[in-house]
Design a protein around this motif. Structure first.
Motif, short mmCIF file in Angstrom:
data_model
loop_
_atom_site.label_atom_id
_atom_site.label_comp_id
_atom_site.label_asym_id
_atom_site.label_seq_id
_atom_site.Cartn_x
_atom_site.Cartn_y
_atom_site.Cartn_z
N TYR A 159 0.17 6.59 -2.66
CA TYR A 159 -0.25 6.96 -1.30
C TYR A 159 -0.59 8.45 -1.22
O TYR A 159 -1.51 8.83 -0.49
CB TYR A 159 0.86 6.62 -0.30
N PHE A 194 -4.72 4.56 -6.39
CA PHE A 194 -3.96 3.32 -6.18
C PHE A 194 -3.98 2.48 -7.45
O PHE A 194 -2.96 1.94 -7.86
CB PHE A 194 -4.53 2.53 -5.00
N SER A 234 -0.09 3.05 -8.49
CA SER A 234 0.70 2.21 -7.58
C SER A 234 1.69 1.32 -8.30
O SER A 234 2.63 0.82 -7.68
CB SER A 234 -0.23 1.34 -6.73
N CYS A 236 0.81 -1.23 0.00
CA CYS A 236 0.00 0.00 0.00
C CYS A 236 0.84 1.27 0.00
O CYS A 236 0.33 2.35 -0.26
CB CYS A 236 -0.92 0.01 1.22
N SER A 257 3.10 3.27 -1.81
CA SER A 257 3.69 3.57 -3.10
C SER A 257 3.48 5.06 -3.37
O SER A 257 2.90 5.77 -2.55
CB SER A 257 3.03 2.72 -4.20
#
Length: 191
Positions: free
Chosen positions: A83, A133, A137, A78, A80
């Motif tokens: 974020y 995300f 991501s 999570c 990356s």
């Protein structure tokens, strides 16, 4: 418009910080509560006047997230570049709370304003957080708008219901506190 004293805002702020700390991450394994982060940002927008509250809450969320995966594992699934999409995501919730605070009146009709503002704020938040995300991501090879729409359809109802639960509890507490204030004020006048 909500008109809360500085001391009331301080107590609410402490409660919101504690609520996020208790429900975000895995620091309290005995507590099996869903994350209140979305509600914390929305309610902070509604109830707390200082603008510096938003960056403070975002710093708290970030510290909790980094602490839960550990400094060494900061590259966790999570964590990356995506974020940072949480800034506009949580900003949408906070801003929605600010909008509602301006429209709030001490009537039951305010709920007719609260519900759509909360739902729309949550949708914008979901677009930034889940969409961010999904696209940024690096975890998905070929992200598409269809794929993002599927993610939104899957996650939005769950996040909205959690947000509604915590905001509903806050509404009940607010009504209880205002009712107690009215009763106390009435008793003072009669004495």
């Amino acid at each position: 418009m909500l008109n809360l004293s500085r001391s009331t805002q301080l107590y609410i702020g402490i409660a919101l910080v504690a609520l996020m700390a208790m429900t975000r991450g895995s620091h309290f394994p005995l507590q099996n509560l869903p994350s209140a982060s979305w509600a914390v940002f929305f309610l902070a927008g509604v109830l707390l006047r200082p603008k510096w509250v938003f960056p403070l809450l975002f710093a708290e969320a970030t510290l909790i997230d980094v602490a839960s995966v550990g400094w060494i594992n900061a590259g966790h699934h999570c964590m990356s570049v995506a974020y940072w999409m949480l800034i506009p995501a949580y900003g949408a919730l906070w801003f929605g709370g600010r909008l509602y605070a301006g429209w709030h009146r001490e009537t039951a009709g305010s709920l007719a304003i609260l519900v759509p503002v909360m739902a729309l704020s949550a949708l914008v938040c979901q677009l930034f957080s889940s969409g961010g995300f999904y696209f940024f991501s690096g975890r998905y090879e070929a992200p598409t708008l269809t794929g993002m729409a599927e993610r939104i359809a899957h996650y939005y109802p769950q996040y909205l219901s959690t947000l509604a639960l915590y905001v509903g509890i806050a509404v009940v507490l607010y009504i209880g506190a205002r009712s107690a204030q009215v009763i106390t004020s009435k008793q003072s006048r009669e004495a």
